[in-house]
Design an enzyme around this catalytic site. Structure first.
Site, PDB file in Angstrom:
ATOM      1  N   LYS A 169       1.108 -11.174  -3.029  1.00  0.00           N
ATOM      2  CA  LYS A 169      -0.001 -10.327  -2.262  1.00  0.00           C
ATOM      3  C   LYS A 169      -0.841  -9.797  -3.421  1.00  0.00           C
ATOM      4  O   LYS A 169      -0.333  -9.203  -4.554  1.00  0.00           O
ATOM      5  CB  LYS A 169       0.633  -9.555  -1.303  1.00  0.00           C
ATOM      6  CG  LYS A 169      -0.341  -8.575  -0.787  1.00  0.00           C
ATOM      7  CD  LYS A 169       0.326  -7.461   0.189  1.00  0.00           C
ATOM      8  CE  LYS A 169      -0.550  -6.441   0.355  1.00  0.00           C
ATOM      9  NZ  LYS A 169      -0.041  -5.282   1.129  1.00  0.00           N
ATOM     10  N   LYS A 220       3.979  -7.984  -5.183  1.00  0.00           N
ATOM     11  CA  LYS A 220       2.820  -7.309  -4.551  1.00  0.00           C
ATOM     12  C   LYS A 220       2.110  -6.513  -5.841  1.00  0.00           C
ATOM     13  O   LYS A 220       2.950  -5.555  -6.317  1.00  0.00           O
ATOM     14  CB  LYS A 220       3.499  -6.174  -3.631  1.00  0.00           C
ATOM     15  CG  LYS A 220       2.208  -5.563  -2.981  1.00  0.00           C
ATOM     16  CD  LYS A 220       2.692  -4.469  -1.971  1.00  0.00           C
ATOM     17  CE  LYS A 220       1.595  -3.593  -1.344  1.00  0.00           C
ATOM     18  NZ  LYS A 220       1.977  -2.747  -0.080  1.00  0.00           N
ATOM     19  N   GLU A 259      10.692 -10.155 -10.187  1.00  0.00           N
ATOM     20  CA  GLU A 259      10.448  -9.257  -8.933  1.00  0.00           C
ATOM     21  C   GLU A 259      10.910 -10.465  -7.792  1.00  0.00           C
ATOM     22  O   GLU A 259      11.857  -9.728  -6.817  1.00  0.00           O
ATOM     23  CB  GLU A 259       8.959  -8.871  -8.778  1.00  0.00           C
ATOM     24  CG  GLU A 259       8.710  -7.734  -9.349  1.00  0.00           C
ATOM     25  CD  GLU A 259       9.251  -6.602  -8.784  1.00  0.00           C
ATOM     26  OE1 GLU A 259      10.216  -6.438  -7.947  1.00  0.00           O
ATOM     27  OE2 GLU A 259       9.003  -5.472  -9.309  1.00  0.00           O
ATOM     28  N   ARG A 284      -0.816   3.655  -7.208  1.00  0.00           N
ATOM     29  CA  ARG A 284       0.442   3.023  -6.684  1.00  0.00           C
ATOM     30  C   ARG A 284       0.950   2.247  -8.108  1.00  0.00           C
ATOM     31  O   ARG A 284       1.897   1.231  -7.992  1.00  0.00           O
ATOM     32  CB  ARG A 284       0.178   2.068  -5.676  1.00  0.00           C
ATOM     33  CG  ARG A 284      -0.179   2.563  -4.432  1.00  0.00           C
ATOM     34  CD  ARG A 284       0.309   2.112  -2.996  1.00  0.00           C
ATOM     35  NE  ARG A 284      -0.487   2.257  -2.065  1.00  0.00           N
ATOM     36  CZ  ARG A 284      -0.251   3.181  -1.135  1.00  0.00           C
ATOM     37  NH1 ARG A 284       0.087   4.504  -1.770  1.00  0.00           N
ATOM     38  NH2 ARG A 284      -1.097   3.519  -0.209  1.00  0.00           N
TER      39      ARG A 284
HETATM   40  C1  PBG Z   1       1.455  -0.565   2.618  1.00  0.00           C
HETATM   41  C2  PBG Z   1       0.652  -1.807   2.711  1.00  0.00           C
HETATM   42  C3  PBG Z   1      -0.559  -2.085   1.876  1.00  0.00           C
HETATM   43  C4  PBG Z   1      -1.048  -3.407   2.299  1.00  0.00           C
HETATM   44  C5  PBG Z   1       0.118  -3.873   3.136  1.00  0.00           C
HETATM   45  N1  PBG Z   1       1.040  -3.061   3.140  1.00  0.00           N
HETATM   46  C6  PBG Z   1      -1.459  -1.042   1.190  1.00  0.00           C
HETATM   47  C7  PBG Z   1      -1.192  -0.877  -0.128  1.00  0.00           C
HETATM   48  O1  PBG Z   1       0.028  -1.173  -0.680  1.00  0.00           O
HETATM   49  O2  PBG Z   1      -1.818   0.361  -0.606  1.00  0.00           O
HETATM   50  C8  PBG Z   1      -2.352  -3.942   2.055  1.00  0.00           C
HETATM   51  C9  PBG Z   1      -2.836  -4.935   2.792  1.00  0.00           C
HETATM   52  C10 PBG Z   1      -4.368  -5.096   2.780  1.00  0.00           C
HETATM   53  O3  PBG Z   1      -4.947  -4.786   1.937  1.00  0.00           O
HETATM   54  O4  PBG Z   1      -4.854  -5.999   3.767  1.00  0.00           O
HETATM   55  N2  PBG Z   1       2.031  -0.276   1.341  1.00  0.00           N
END
Ligand code: PBG
Length: 335
Positions: free
Chosen positions: A258, A205, A243, A227
């Site tokens: 993602k 991610k 990862e 983040r």
């Molecule tokens: C929670 C999370 C996020 C997303 C999914 N779970 C946001 C982030 O990490 O800031 C993003 C999903 C999207 O943009 O559709 N941590």
């Protein structure tokens, strides 16, 4: 692959197989089907609540009753699974709402599993929506500044996952990106006897600007900082493989990449390297861009959506998580 020229015309003429729709379908390498789709949904306390999100037409914050309506419609169109997020009434420094027995996700899960037992209910496991500071982990602030405490966060994540499963969730999907969270969750689920409940981990991610609209829906934008101390650097591909390897060692059953479209190389490499069930998450910003350009008549929304999802399949995705899941299922039926 080496092709030697044969005579004046090449013996192999790819165009031969493109002469009719039937022939094209016969040799098509990748298929898109509703069975691969997962629809993310946002639960919020209330009744008859359907709060639209400006940047994501067609996406709403839904009270549990309305969420059931939405899930029923999607399921009727052939979408087999939903991914639940929660927006709690109150946020604090321990993310209490994330693992509250009667938290918003727990309520939504119970209702869905009662009314629509065949629907696969996946829950997103993270703390950011429930933390007053909007970060995915516990924050320590002192003279040196603010930082995320990885290990103490694991307990809260494991507790959150367990409470989702106790409410009836079929699968949990940790999205926080703390190190060691898959093992922590697996250990806790096993301890409670949920040895058969799978984990779909947000394994690679990336810290991505494509999450912008989501943070509006989930009301989870960090109040300070960003983040990048826990999510991945967009520049890194080898690290993504590490990862994923770690999450698999820790017990992940499905691994996710993602965002999706800007990370097809990662998707391809993850699928090729590990051969694990792999999910692609077409995130909020990807959805918003297509919606906006489509609404302006600048692109054909439907064609671009289908082509993008097909590209994710071609790159190696088995599972497609998309806010367009219900529409896509409808389009696939019409075809
Ligand atoms: C929670 C999370 C996020 C997303 C999914 N779970 C946001 C982030 O990490 O800031 C993003 C999903 C999207 O943009 O559709 N941590």
């Amino acid at each position: 692959m080496s092709l030697q020229p044969v005579g004046q015309f090449p013996a192999y003429r790819p165009r031969r197989l493109r002469q009719s729709p039937v022939l094209r379908a016969l040799v098509r390498e990748t298929q898109l089907s509703a069975a691969q789709l997962v629809l993310p949904l946002f639960a919020r306390a209330g009744r008859k609540l359907r709060r639209p999100i400006a940047a994501m037409p067609g996406v709403f914050q839904l009270s549990p009753d309305e969420l059931l309506v939405e899930a029923t419609r999607a399921h009727g169109l052939g979408v087999p699974a939903v991914l639940l997020f929660g927006i709690p009434d109150r946020k604090d420094a321990k993310a209490s709402g994330a693992y509250a027995n009667n938290g918003i996700v727990q309520q939504a899960v119970r209702l869905l599993k009662k009314e629509l037992p065949e629907l696969l209910v996946i829950t997103d496991v993270c703390l950011c929506e429930y933390m007053e500071h909007g970060h995915c982990g516990i924050v320590l602030s002192d003279k040196a500044g603010a930082r995320i405490l990885n290990d103490p966060t694991l307990k809260l994540l494991a507790r959150t996952a367990a409470s989702h499963v106790q409410a009836g969730a079929d699968m949990v999907a940790p999205s926080d990106m703390m190190d060691g969270r898959v093992l922590a969750i697996r250990t806790e689920l096993d301890r409670l006897g949920f040895v058969e409940t799978p984990i779909m981990s947000y394994a690679a991610k990336f810290a991505s600007a494509f999450y912008g609209p989501f943070r509006e829906v989930a009301e989870s934008a960090p109040k300070f900082g960003d983040r990048r101390s826990y999510q991945m650097d967009a520049a890194n591909a080898s690290e993504a493989l590490r990862e994923v390897a770690l999450d698999i060692q820790e017990g992940a059953d499905i691994v996710m990449v993602k965002p999706a479209l800007a990370y097809l190389d990662i998707l391809y490499r993850v699928k090729t390297e590990f051969g694990y069930p792999t999910a692609a998450y077409a995130v909020s910003g990807e959805y918003s861009m297509v919606k906006a350009a489509g609404a302006n008549g600048w692109i054909d929304e439907r064609a671009v959506t289908m082509e993008s999802l097909l590209a994710m399949r071609r790159a190696g995705a088995d599972i497609l998580i998309t806010y367009a899941a219900a529409e896509v299922a409808r389009w696939l039926k019409e075809k």
